[in-house]
Write an enzyme that holds these catalytic residues in place. Structure first.
Site, PDB file in Angstrom:
ATOM      1  N   CYS A  33     -43.796  14.624  38.625  1.00 28.92           N
ATOM      2  CA  CYS A  33     -42.959  13.594  39.268  1.00 28.92           C
ATOM      3  C   CYS A  33     -41.535  14.082  39.505  1.00 28.92           C
ATOM      4  CB  CYS A  33     -42.963  12.320  38.436  1.00 28.92           C
ATOM      5  SG  CYS A  33     -42.449  12.565  36.727  1.00 28.92           S
ATOM      6  N   ARG A  46     -42.258   9.803  48.333  1.00 27.79           N
ATOM      7  CA  ARG A  46     -41.648   8.615  47.732  1.00 27.79           C
ATOM      8  C   ARG A  46     -41.071   7.735  48.844  1.00 27.79           C
ATOM      9  NH1 ARG A  46     -39.954   8.920  42.427  1.00 27.79           N
ATOM     10  NH2 ARG A  46     -39.675   6.680  42.677  1.00 27.79           N
ATOM     11  N   HIS A  53     -44.120   3.553  35.720  1.00 26.63           N
ATOM     12  CA  HIS A  53     -43.410   4.041  36.917  1.00 26.63           C
ATOM     13  C   HIS A  53     -44.366   3.912  38.117  1.00 26.63           C
ATOM     14  CE1 HIS A  53     -40.513   5.947  39.313  1.00 26.63           C
ATOM     15  NE2 HIS A  53     -40.553   7.191  38.869  1.00 26.63           N
ATOM     16  N   GLN A  84     -44.075   5.829  41.594  1.00 25.77           N
ATOM     17  CA  GLN A  84     -44.460   7.244  41.538  1.00 25.77           C
ATOM     18  C   GLN A  84     -45.973   7.399  41.638  1.00 25.77           C
ATOM     19  OE1 GLN A  84     -42.065  10.007  40.926  1.00 25.77           O
ATOM     20  NE2 GLN A  84     -43.845  11.054  41.760  1.00 25.77           N
ATOM     21  N   ARG A 120     -34.343  -0.156  37.879  1.00 21.01           N
ATOM     22  CA  ARG A 120     -34.672   0.934  36.935  1.00 21.01           C
ATOM     23  C   ARG A 120     -33.994   0.611  35.615  1.00 21.01           C
ATOM     24  NH1 ARG A 120     -34.935   7.451  37.563  1.00 21.01           N
ATOM     25  NH2 ARG A 120     -36.793   6.768  38.648  1.00 21.01           N
ATOM     26  N   ASP A 171     -45.139  15.952  33.035  1.00 21.95           N
ATOM     27  CA  ASP A 171     -43.843  15.274  33.146  1.00 21.95           C
ATOM     28  C   ASP A 171     -42.942  15.891  32.067  1.00 21.95           C
ATOM     29  OD1 ASP A 171     -41.782  13.476  33.642  1.00 21.95           O
ATOM     30  OD2 ASP A 171     -42.778  11.748  32.722  1.00 21.95           O
TER      31      ASP A 171
HETATM   32  N1  NVA Z   1     -40.819  10.211  32.012  1.00 19.21           N
HETATM   33  C1  NVA Z   1     -39.627  10.498  32.780  1.00 19.21           C
HETATM   34  C2  NVA Z   1     -39.871  10.243  34.232  1.00 19.21           C
HETATM   35  C3  NVA Z   1     -38.704  10.580  35.128  1.00 19.21           C
HETATM   36  C4  NVA Z   1     -38.993  10.282  36.573  1.00 19.21           C
HETATM   37  C5  NVA Z   1     -38.478   9.651  32.258  1.00 19.21           C
HETATM   38  O1  NVA Z   1     -38.693   8.455  32.017  1.00 19.21           O
HETATM   39  O2  NVA Z   1     -37.369  10.180  32.081  1.00 19.21           O
HETATM   40  N1   CP Z   2     -39.496  11.050  39.875  1.00 23.34           N
HETATM   41  C1   CP Z   2     -38.409  10.267  39.808  1.00 23.34           C
HETATM   42  O1   CP Z   2     -38.502   9.037  39.629  1.00 23.34           O
HETATM   43  O2   CP Z   2     -37.244  10.924  39.990  1.00 23.34           O
HETATM   44  P1   CP Z   2     -35.781  10.353  39.783  1.00 23.34           P
HETATM   45  O3   CP Z   2     -35.600  10.101  38.302  1.00 23.34           O
HETATM   46  O4   CP Z   2     -34.877  11.426  40.309  1.00 23.34           O
HETATM   47  O5   CP Z   2     -35.636   9.074  40.545  1.00 23.34           O
END
Ligand code: NVA
Ligand code: CP
Length: 315
Positions: free
Chosen positions: A270, A298, A128, A131, A101, A230
């Site tokens: 998500c 997930r 992502h 997801q 990540r 989101d």
């Molecule tokens: N768009 C959000 C998704 C979190 C799972 C982010 O990148 O923070």
């Molecule tokens: N939806 C998602 O990826 O959640 P987290 O940021 O908690 O991993």
């Protein structure tokens, strides 16, 4: 080496295998499943916060007989300037897979290119994909008919994605819609319309006709099977918070907007969610809000993705 950096990295037969395995893993959870990661260690390298992704991967690796190793980027030398290439080469000598990540999508591409173990994108600023596979599986569970054809149940369905239409989830949904044969209506402020760079990617994938962009949220949700949103402020965008909240206010998913979708439409997110911003509190409690099934899945879907990649790595 097979990696999972974007939705289209898996071939159609591999996508079908992921869905079948996810269904099987879910049905048999807690009972015997083949320990496909036995004697393996998979490392998670995270540069951003996570609840769902981190925990579902760590639990999933454990349930498949493997050992998860969580590494915060700042705890390893990567955070002090060791190159991505050297990190990938060194970790490939120890572990059997990398789950990453990070901010720049090019980081996961460089890790995959330099290392010799499978790399899974656990979220970048750009995409992502874990997801998206989970979300599609979660929809298919609801829509599958007597023939049991999960993937077939997705074809022709319409998703309305509201709010930050330039974020990783929106980008990923364009690839997901193309892959699963769905239609996507993106609706957000004009400043967040798909960029030329993104349009070029969609075109390169052959997905330029699967999505449309409109600044009118009511137009987007019309005939939608799923209304999706989101957060308005993704990780890394915190300094734009005030401006984004003002720009995106007309795109909140609230009851009047949700009711303009199909009568049996699902609400999905998500997570994490911010009630009162991108979604109203009563939509989060709605009987057709399936966010916790989505979060649970997930685990099952990512176990399936790891199983497919591990099988290929052994071949
Ligand atoms: N768009 C959000 C998704 C979190 C799972 C982010 O990148 O923070
Ligand atoms: N939806 C998602 O990826 O959640 P987290 O940021 O908690 O991993």
């Amino acid at each position: 080496m097979k990696h999972f950096l974007k939705e289209t990295d898996l071939q159609p037969h591999e996508v079908a295998e992921v869905f079948a395995l996810a269904r099987d893993f879910k049905a048999k959870r807690g009972r015997h499943v083949p320990p496909v990661l036995a004697n393996q260690t998979w490392a998670l390298i995270f540069s951003k916060s996570s609840t769902r992704t981190r925990v579902s991967f760590e639990v999933g690796i454990h349930e498949l007989g493997g050992n998860p190793l969580f590494l915060n980027r700042n705890d390893v030398q990567l955070g002090r300037g060791e190159t991505i290439e050297d990190t990938a080469k060194v970790l490939s000598r120890y572990v059997h897979g990398l789950i990453v990540r990070t901010y720049d999508h090019s980081d996961v591409e460089q890790l995959a290119a330099a290392g010799s173990v499978p790399v899974i994108n656990a979220l970048t600023d750009f995409l992502h994909p874990c997801q998206i596979y989970t979300d599609a599986f979660t929809m298919a569970e609801r829509w599958v008919g007597a023939d049991g054809d999960l993937l077939g149940s997705l074809r022709g369905r319409k998703i309305a994605f509201l709010g930050d239409t330039a974020c990783n989830m929106a980008n990923s949904w364009v690839l997901g819609a193309g892959l699963f044969g769905m239609k996507l209506s993106l609706s957000g402020p004009a400043e967040f319309a798909p960029t030329d760079e993104f349009k070029a990617l969609a075109k390169a994938e052959g997905f330029e006709d699967v999505y449309e962009f409109t600044t009118d949220p009511t137009e987007a949700v019309e005939d939608a099977d799923v209304v999706y949103t989101d957060v308005w402020v993704s990780m890394g965008k915190e300094e734009e918070t005030e401006e984004r909240l003002a720009q995106m206010a007309p795109y909140q998913v609230n009851i009047p907007l949700f009711e303009r979708a199909k009568p049996d439409a699902l609400f999905m997110h998500c997570l994490p969610a911010h009630a009162g911003e991108e979604v109203s509190a009563n939509v989060l409690k709605h009987e057709r809000c399936i966010i916790f099934d989505e979060a649970e899945n997930r685990l099952h879907t990512q176990k399936a993705i790891m199983a497919v990649l591990a099988q290929q790595a052994r071949a």
